[in-house]
Design a protein around this motif. Sequence first.
Motif, PDB file in Angstrom:
ATOM      1  N   TRP A  19       0.832  -1.209   0.000  1.00  0.00           N
ATOM      2  CA  TRP A  19       0.000   0.000   0.000  1.00  0.00           C
ATOM      3  C   TRP A  19       0.863   1.255   0.000  1.00  0.00           C
ATOM      4  CZ3 TRP A  19      -4.361   1.657  -1.515  1.00  0.00           C
ATOM      5  CH2 TRP A  19      -4.823   2.916  -1.101  1.00  0.00           C
ATOM      6  N   ARG A  20       1.940   1.250   0.762  1.00  0.00           N
ATOM      7  CA  ARG A  20       2.835   2.404   0.760  1.00  0.00           C
ATOM      8  C   ARG A  20       3.419   2.628  -0.629  1.00  0.00           C
ATOM      9  NH1 ARG A  20       4.261   0.113   5.814  1.00  0.00           N
ATOM     10  NH2 ARG A  20       6.083  -0.926   4.902  1.00  0.00           N
ATOM     11  N   PHE A  22       2.046   1.631  -3.481  1.00  0.00           N
ATOM     12  CA  PHE A  22       0.924   2.034  -4.325  1.00  0.00           C
ATOM     13  C   PHE A  22       0.690   3.541  -4.195  1.00  0.00           C
ATOM     14  CE2 PHE A  22      -3.481   2.581  -5.507  1.00  0.00           C
ATOM     15  CZ  PHE A  22      -3.766   1.580  -6.421  1.00  0.00           C
ATOM     16  N   GLU A  23       0.610   4.023  -2.955  1.00  0.00           N
ATOM     17  CA  GLU A  23       0.383   5.455  -2.729  1.00  0.00           C
ATOM     18  C   GLU A  23       1.526   6.301  -3.289  1.00  0.00           C
ATOM     19  OE1 GLU A  23      -2.236   6.695   0.972  1.00  0.00           O
ATOM     20  OE2 GLU A  23      -0.408   5.632   1.586  1.00  0.00           O
ATOM     21  N   LYS A  24       2.752   5.864  -3.058  1.00  0.00           N
ATOM     22  CA  LYS A  24       3.919   6.599  -3.545  1.00  0.00           C
ATOM     23  C   LYS A  24       3.896   6.719  -5.062  1.00  0.00           C
ATOM     24  CE  LYS A  24       8.915   6.024  -4.084  1.00  0.00           C
ATOM     25  NZ  LYS A  24      10.050   5.093  -3.878  1.00  0.00           N
ATOM     26  N   PHE A  26       1.392   6.296  -7.060  1.00  0.00           N
ATOM     27  CA  PHE A  26       0.201   7.042  -7.462  1.00  0.00           C
ATOM     28  C   PHE A  26       0.461   8.550  -7.380  1.00  0.00           C
ATOM     29  CE2 PHE A  26      -3.956   8.974  -6.351  1.00  0.00           C
ATOM     30  CZ  PHE A  26      -4.688   8.587  -7.459  1.00  0.00           C
ATOM     31  N   GLU A  27       1.030   9.004  -6.270  1.00  0.00           N
ATOM     32  CA  GLU A  27       1.317  10.431  -6.096  1.00  0.00           C
ATOM     33  C   GLU A  27       2.318  10.914  -7.138  1.00  0.00           C
ATOM     34  OE1 GLU A  27      -0.139  12.606  -4.159  1.00  0.00           O
ATOM     35  OE2 GLU A  27      -1.491  11.074  -3.369  1.00  0.00           O
ATOM     36  N   ARG A  64      -9.909   1.952   0.179  1.00  0.00           N
ATOM     37  CA  ARG A  64      -8.716   2.802   0.114  1.00  0.00           C
ATOM     38  C   ARG A  64      -8.483   3.339  -1.293  1.00  0.00           C
ATOM     39  NH1 ARG A  64      -3.718   0.794   3.885  1.00  0.00           N
ATOM     40  NH2 ARG A  64      -4.871   0.058   5.710  1.00  0.00           N
ATOM     41  N   VAL A  65      -8.585   2.456  -2.292  1.00  0.00           N
ATOM     42  CA  VAL A  65      -8.332   2.891  -3.671  1.00  0.00           C
ATOM     43  C   VAL A  65      -9.416   3.856  -4.136  1.00  0.00           C
ATOM     44  CG1 VAL A  65      -8.042   2.133  -6.057  1.00  0.00           C
ATOM     45  CG2 VAL A  65      -7.041   0.788  -4.200  1.00  0.00           C
ATOM     46  N   ARG A  67     -11.000   5.952  -2.327  1.00  0.00           N
ATOM     47  CA  ARG A  67     -10.721   7.246  -1.713  1.00  0.00           C
ATOM     48  C   ARG A  67      -9.663   8.005  -2.514  1.00  0.00           C
ATOM     49  NH1 ARG A  67      -6.654   8.403   1.403  1.00  0.00           N
ATOM     50  NH2 ARG A  67      -6.290   6.226   2.000  1.00  0.00           N
ATOM     51  N   LEU A  68      -8.603   7.308  -2.930  1.00  0.00           N
ATOM     52  CA  LEU A  68      -7.565   7.958  -3.731  1.00  0.00           C
ATOM     53  C   LEU A  68      -8.136   8.490  -5.045  1.00  0.00           C
ATOM     54  CD1 LEU A  68      -4.390   5.673  -3.408  1.00  0.00           C
ATOM     55  CD2 LEU A  68      -4.930   7.774  -2.172  1.00  0.00           C
ATOM     56  N   GLU A  71     -10.359  11.580  -4.309  1.00  0.00           N
ATOM     57  CA  GLU A  71      -9.607  12.772  -3.908  1.00  0.00           C
ATOM     58  C   GLU A  71      -8.825  13.371  -5.076  1.00  0.00           C
ATOM     59  OE1 GLU A  71      -7.237  11.407  -0.666  1.00  0.00           O
ATOM     60  OE2 GLU A  71      -8.874  11.516   0.796  1.00  0.00           O
TER      61      GLU A  71
END
Length: 227
Positions: A19-20, A22-24, A26-27, A64-65, A67-68, A71
């Motif tokens: 997940w970390r 994925f978020e990284k 993605f950003e 979680r996905v 929400r990303l 946002e």
Amino acid sequence: MKVALIPMRVEVGNFEANWREFEKRFEEALKHDPDFVVFPEYCLTGFNEWDFSGAKLYDEIVERVSRLAREAGVYIVFGLLEPYKNCVYNSALLIGRNGEILLKHRKFQEPMKFCTGNTVKTAKTEFGKVAIIICGDLYNKRIAKWIRRKRPDYVFMPMDRSPWGEFNLAEEVDDMGRRVAFLGVRTFIVNSFGHWDSFGGAWVFDADGTLLASTEGEKTLLWEEQL
């Protein structure tokens, strides 16, 4: 239409680390203002034969996905394990700009112990109709028939392909192109990286199977479609 294909590094069974990552990733992709962000097959859990424990995280992963996506106001395509009654599907979702599930595909081309899909659906976006298939589905004749019947404008294909046998990447890519030509649809493919020996990479093929763009390893592929 801008697409970011992310060959994400995946650790089997390590959801929080994935997940970390994925978020990284993605950003990082958001800096390029994409419309679609596409991740590999079961990218948040990995899969080790026959450990289906990652399916228990389905609801949390979707939340979680979603929400990303909400946002950031983007579409997200990604693969995950989906529990259903007494078995599990290898599935992929298209999450819309508002965080809703617009499309779910259940993989056809799976061995025993998986439930398997039996249809291909499409979803409408401002860029046209899109469909999703997963990895080995590209080599499934029933899938090809569904795609030709549904006539999407684009196909997104998360995968988790590792070398086996007498593997040659150039030959593999050529074969993918021939299969895409059989579908007759512009196709976006992204492989996982580091799950066992998955080699990463991402590819964009034209409807006739011509390779339009590619990356190797875990490098993101950014593609802008002129409409």
